[in-house]
Design an enzyme around this catalytic site. Structure first.
Site, mmCIF file in Angstrom:
data_model
loop_
_atom_site.group_PDB
_atom_site.id
_atom_site.type_symbol
_atom_site.label_atom_id
_atom_site.label_comp_id
_atom_site.label_asym_id
_atom_site.label_seq_id
_atom_site.Cartn_x
_atom_site.Cartn_y
_atom_site.Cartn_z
ATOM 1 N N ASP A 71 7.703 -103.838 8.181
ATOM 2 C CA ASP A 71 8.274 -104.485 6.992
ATOM 3 C C ASP A 71 7.184 -105.097 6.118
ATOM 4 O OD1 ASP A 71 10.305 -105.290 5.312
ATOM 5 O OD2 ASP A 71 10.723 -107.139 6.406
ATOM 6 N N ASN B 215 19.269 -99.330 4.271
ATOM 7 C CA ASN B 215 18.276 -99.086 3.223
ATOM 8 C C ASN B 215 18.799 -98.185 2.093
ATOM 9 O OD1 ASN B 215 15.445 -99.225 5.526
ATOM 10 N ND2 ASN B 215 16.190 -100.805 4.141
HETATM 11 C C1 IPE Z 1 14.055 -103.384 8.177
HETATM 12 O O1 IPE Z 1 13.457 -103.874 7.021
HETATM 13 C C2 IPE Z 1 14.185 -101.886 8.117
HETATM 14 C C3 IPE Z 1 12.945 -101.135 8.228
HETATM 15 C C4 IPE Z 1 11.766 -101.637 8.434
HETATM 16 C C5 IPE Z 1 13.081 -99.701 8.120
HETATM 17 P P1 IPE Z 1 14.314 -104.335 5.751
HETATM 18 O O2 IPE Z 1 13.346 -104.745 4.715
HETATM 19 O O3 IPE Z 1 15.272 -103.274 5.371
HETATM 20 O O4 IPE Z 1 15.128 -105.572 6.324
HETATM 21 P P2 IPE Z 1 15.730 -106.825 5.577
HETATM 22 O O5 IPE Z 1 16.514 -106.288 4.403
HETATM 23 O O6 IPE Z 1 14.592 -107.660 5.124
HETATM 24 O O7 IPE Z 1 16.567 -107.513 6.586
HETATM 25 C C1 IPE Z 2 9.571 -101.808 4.822
HETATM 26 O O1 IPE Z 2 9.066 -102.433 3.685
HETATM 27 C C2 IPE Z 2 9.864 -100.341 4.584
HETATM 28 C C3 IPE Z 2 11.298 -100.013 4.596
HETATM 29 C C4 IPE Z 2 12.265 -100.851 4.802
HETATM 30 C C5 IPE Z 2 11.636 -98.629 4.364
HETATM 31 P P1 IPE Z 2 10.026 -103.013 2.560
HETATM 32 O O2 IPE Z 2 10.254 -101.933 1.555
HETATM 33 O O3 IPE Z 2 11.254 -103.580 3.150
HETATM 34 O O4 IPE Z 2 9.123 -104.146 1.926
HETATM 35 P P2 IPE Z 2 9.591 -105.605 1.491
HETATM 36 O O5 IPE Z 2 10.297 -106.203 2.674
HETATM 37 O O6 IPE Z 2 10.490 -105.425 0.333
HETATM 38 O O7 IPE Z 2 8.327 -106.304 1.159
HETATM 39 MG MG MG Z 3 11.727 -105.416 3.855
#
Ligand code: IPE
Ligand code: IPE
Ligand code: MG
Length: 258
Positions: free
Chosen positions: A31, A79
């Protein structure tokens, strides 16, 4: 870089890590890509792109440690709520990642698996590539590298319950074991350690059933900055923990000793 072929696991030689207590299975919630990009004034997709180096450095670290199982959360069932351009980017990105790395991982004995829902929203070409990759590496005996894609812990439990009903299991015959046997990968051991980056202290629907007794390590590092050394740090932290599974361990004072 240590290029040890998987499946040929020698003694682990990482400072401060006890080779006798390496976790068997480590999961990673990757993340912070969007925030990494934002801090640099870049589009979010650049953060995902920068996550590729982090991912494969972490895989190297997992191989250095001789992990049996390494699972990464690449795309959640939630997502899909993201802007359509970002979702489309992530589909193409995962395709490129598989194509770009599978031959190398295959040569090194890594068994690649994918867990998640195969619904109509996932491009057919990506599903085909995933199937091919799983097939190509299925007989490998090194580390199992699982990509959780269109994965949700609740969806996995729902799918297991549906299968139980299809199998005609009577209500009072349903046990934890019968649910466990119908999860996406019944062979996968429960994660000993789950690492989440980016300073968020939540699970976000990752491996809900499986992580009942996993040790959780959270780090502020944003995923694109993650490197094997951070994985080693998490394993050191893991090795300092006392796992009790609801009981007592030798470290506890059981009382009445005399
Ligand atoms: C969790 O991260 C999912 C992945 C890393 C694929 P998210 O960014 O989607 O989670 P939230 O929305 O912060 O809970
Ligand atoms: C994790 O990074 C990747 C996926 C969830 C696919 P994020 O895209 O959630 O990055 P932040 O949390 O918005 O910084
Ligand atoms: Mg995220």
């Amino acid at each position: 870089m240590v290029h040890r072929p998987a499946g040929n696991v020698g003694p682990v030689d990482v400072p401060g890590i006890d080779p006798a207590h390496i976790p068997r299975h480590v999961g990673c919630v990757m993340d912070g890509n969007g925030r990494w990009a934002k801090r640099r004034g870049l589009p979010r997709t650049e953060g995902h792109a920068a996550g590729e180096d982090a991912l494969f450095d972490a895989v190297e670290g997992a191989l250095d440690l001789g992990l049996g199982w390494f699972t990464v959360y690449a795309f959640s069932t939630e997502n899909w709520r993201r802007p359509v351009d970002e979702v489309r980017y992530l589909m193409g990105f995962n395709e490129r990642i598989l194509l770009g790395h599978r031959d190398d991982l295959n040569e090194r004995g890594v068994r690649i698996r994918v867990m998640g829902r195969r619904d109509w929203r996932v491009p057919k070409r990506l599903i085909r590539l995933m199937d091919e990759t799983v097939e190509m590496t299925r007989h490998n005996t090194g580390m199992t590298f699982t990509i959780a894609f269109n994965y949700g812990g609740r969806a996995e439990i729902v799918d297991a319950v549906r299968q139980i009903v299809r199998d005609g299991v009577a209500a009072d015959r349903i046990t934890e074991r019968s649910i466990r046997a119908r999860l996406y990968d019944p062979e996968m051991p429960e994660p000993d350690l789950v690492v989440r980056t980016s300073g968020e202290y939540r699970i976000s629907n990752f491996l809900l059933w499986e992580l009942a007794y996993s040790e959780l390590v959270f780090t502020d590092v944003l995923w694109p900055d993650f490197r094997r050394e951070h994985l080693f740090d998490a394993v050191r932290e893991y090795q300092s923990r006392d796992r009790r599974y609801g009981g007592l361990t030798d470290r506890d004072d059981r009382g009445g000793g005399g």
